[in-house]
Design a protein around this motif. Structure first.
Motif: not given
Length: 147
Positions: A82-96, A10-18
């Protein structure tokens, strides 16, 4: 599964979400920078404030969920989020999102921009007119001052 392992997962999951949340905050900053022009000092100040806030968020996570114990896997989990978010939707969301907001502000501020250009034009004409008079008065003042 033992309660201890479940708590660590659970702590690992919370850290990923953070980690995802931390990068979402940085994306908001990136969108703001694309909408509002920034100088080097403003960007540096924003980055210092962002990273100070990020350190606080990570410290808060470790303090509340892990009794303040710094564990490598917790920092790794934040980085994974951070890496997961950056590799999936980050650039697309910022651009659009930045594109949509720039378009909206462009439409809303176009009349303001047109009016502003006229005000600046009138100001420049007035400055040219008064510049000559100001030079003459300044010369007279200097002559009186040093005579």
């Amino acid at each position: 599964m033992s309660p201890g392992i479940l708590k660590e997962l659970q702590f690992f999951g919370l850290a990923v979400i953070r980690g995802v949340f931390i990068l979402i905050l940085y994306d908001l900053l990136r969108i703001f920078r694309r909408i509002v022009p920034h100088g080097v000092w403003a960007v540096a100040l924003e980055d210092v404030l962002y990273w100070t806030g990020t350190a606080f968020l990570v410290f808060q996570l470790l303090y509340r969920e892990n009794d303040g114990a710094v564990r490598g896997y917790a920092l790794f989990a934040v980085a994974v989020g951070m890496l997961f978010y950056h590799q999936t939707v980050s650039s697309w969301l910022v651009e659009h999102i930045a594109g949509i907001l720039n378009w909206c502000f462009g439409i809303l501020l176009k009349p303001v921009h047109i009016i502003w250009k006229k005000v600046v034009q009138v100001f420049r004409i007035a400055m040219r007119f008064y510049k000559k008079k100001l030079k003459k008065r300044l010369k007279e003042f200097i002559i009186i001052l040093f005579s």
